[in-house]
Design a protein around this motif. Structure first.
Motif, PDB file in Angstrom:
ATOM      1  N   ASP A  30       4.443  -8.438   9.905  1.00 18.00           N
ATOM      2  CA  ASP A  30       3.812  -9.394  10.820  1.00 18.00           C
ATOM      3  C   ASP A  30       2.809 -10.319  10.140  1.00 18.00           C
ATOM      4  O   ASP A  30       2.138 -11.092  10.810  1.00 18.00           O
ATOM      5  N   VAL A  31       2.699 -10.238   8.808  1.00 16.42           N
ATOM      6  CA  VAL A  31       1.635 -10.943   8.100  1.00 16.42           C
ATOM      7  C   VAL A  31       2.206 -11.855   7.016  1.00 16.42           C
ATOM      8  O   VAL A  31       3.095 -11.463   6.271  1.00 16.42           O
ATOM      9  N   ALA A  32       1.682 -13.074   6.948  1.00 21.61           N
ATOM     10  CA  ALA A  32       1.991 -14.008   5.859  1.00 21.61           C
ATOM     11  C   ALA A  32       0.668 -14.373   5.186  1.00 21.61           C
ATOM     12  O   ALA A  32      -0.312 -14.685   5.863  1.00 21.61           O
ATOM     13  N   ILE A  33       0.651 -14.328   3.859  1.00 26.35           N
ATOM     14  CA  ILE A  33      -0.572 -14.579   3.086  1.00 26.35           C
ATOM     15  C   ILE A  33      -0.367 -15.823   2.238  1.00 26.35           C
ATOM     16  O   ILE A  33       0.699 -16.026   1.657  1.00 26.35           O
ATOM     17  N   TRP A 103      -4.456 -16.267   5.764  1.00 29.13           N
ATOM     18  CA  TRP A 103      -3.355 -15.435   6.246  1.00 29.13           C
ATOM     19  C   TRP A 103      -3.069 -15.815   7.696  1.00 29.13           C
ATOM     20  O   TRP A 103      -3.883 -16.431   8.356  1.00 29.13           O
ATOM     21  N   ASN A 104      -1.895 -15.456   8.145  1.00 29.96           N
ATOM     22  CA  ASN A 104      -1.566 -15.653   9.558  1.00 29.96           C
ATOM     23  C   ASN A 104      -0.517 -14.649   9.990  1.00 29.96           C
ATOM     24  O   ASN A 104       0.057 -13.943   9.175  1.00 29.96           O
ATOM     25  N   VAL A 105      -0.309 -14.594  11.278  1.00 29.28           N
ATOM     26  CA  VAL A 105       0.713 -13.732  11.849  1.00 29.28           C
ATOM     27  C   VAL A 105       2.027 -14.497  11.800  1.00 29.28           C
ATOM     28  O   VAL A 105       2.096 -15.658  12.215  1.00 29.28           O
ATOM     29  N   THR A 106       3.050 -13.853  11.254  1.00 25.90           N
ATOM     30  CA  THR A 106       4.348 -14.505  11.172  1.00 25.90           C
ATOM     31  C   THR A 106       5.006 -14.532  12.547  1.00 25.90           C
ATOM     32  O   THR A 106       4.802 -13.627  13.363  1.00 25.90           O
ATOM     33  N   VAL A 107       5.752 -15.552  12.786  1.00 24.95           N
ATOM     34  CA  VAL A 107       6.488 -15.686  14.041  1.00 24.95           C
ATOM     35  C   VAL A 107       7.978 -15.630  13.696  1.00 24.95           C
ATOM     36  O   VAL A 107       8.458 -16.414  12.891  1.00 24.95           O
TER      37      VAL A 107
END
Length: 112
Positions: A30-33, A103-107
């Motif tokens: 669920d995470v993209a850095i 970072w963000n939450v991947t969709v």
């Protein structure tokens, strides 16, 4: 929740100047850095690893292995937005903070 996990959450909350209920465990999928954070993570991770394995091996470790190691426990600090990545190294838990803007939450999936 295990006693070890409780102790980790208590320590993280104190370090992050927040409460345990503001720390949320995340799944690696669920995470993209950001590339900048990955680069910094490689340097910091190698530095931490050099404390528990020989420095040459730590500095030769590929970034993908460092990321995988520190992705064993991920927490989102709701209060500040940081992602906290933790690894178990030589019987101690060591964590690397990733600033909110890196970072963000991947969709995934399809919008209908």
């Amino acid at each position: 929740m295990t006693a070890h996990n409780n102790a980790l959450l208590d320590a993280l909350a104190a370090n992050q100047k927040t409460t345990r209920n503001m720390l949320h465990e995340m799944d690696t999928d669920d995470v993209a850095i950001s590339p900048e954070a990955l680069s910094a993570m490689g340097k910091a991770g190698r530095s931490l690893l050099a404390r528990v394995i020989d420095a040459a091996s730590a500095h030769a470790m590929p970034l993908s292995e460092i990321v995988s190691l520190f992705a064993s426990r991920l927490y989102w600090n709701e209060a500040g937005g940081e992602l906290i990545m933790c690894a178990e190294l030589d019987g101690r838990t060591m964590c690397l903070p990733i600033p909110a803007e890196h970072w963000n939450v991947t969709v995934t999936g399809q919008l209908q």
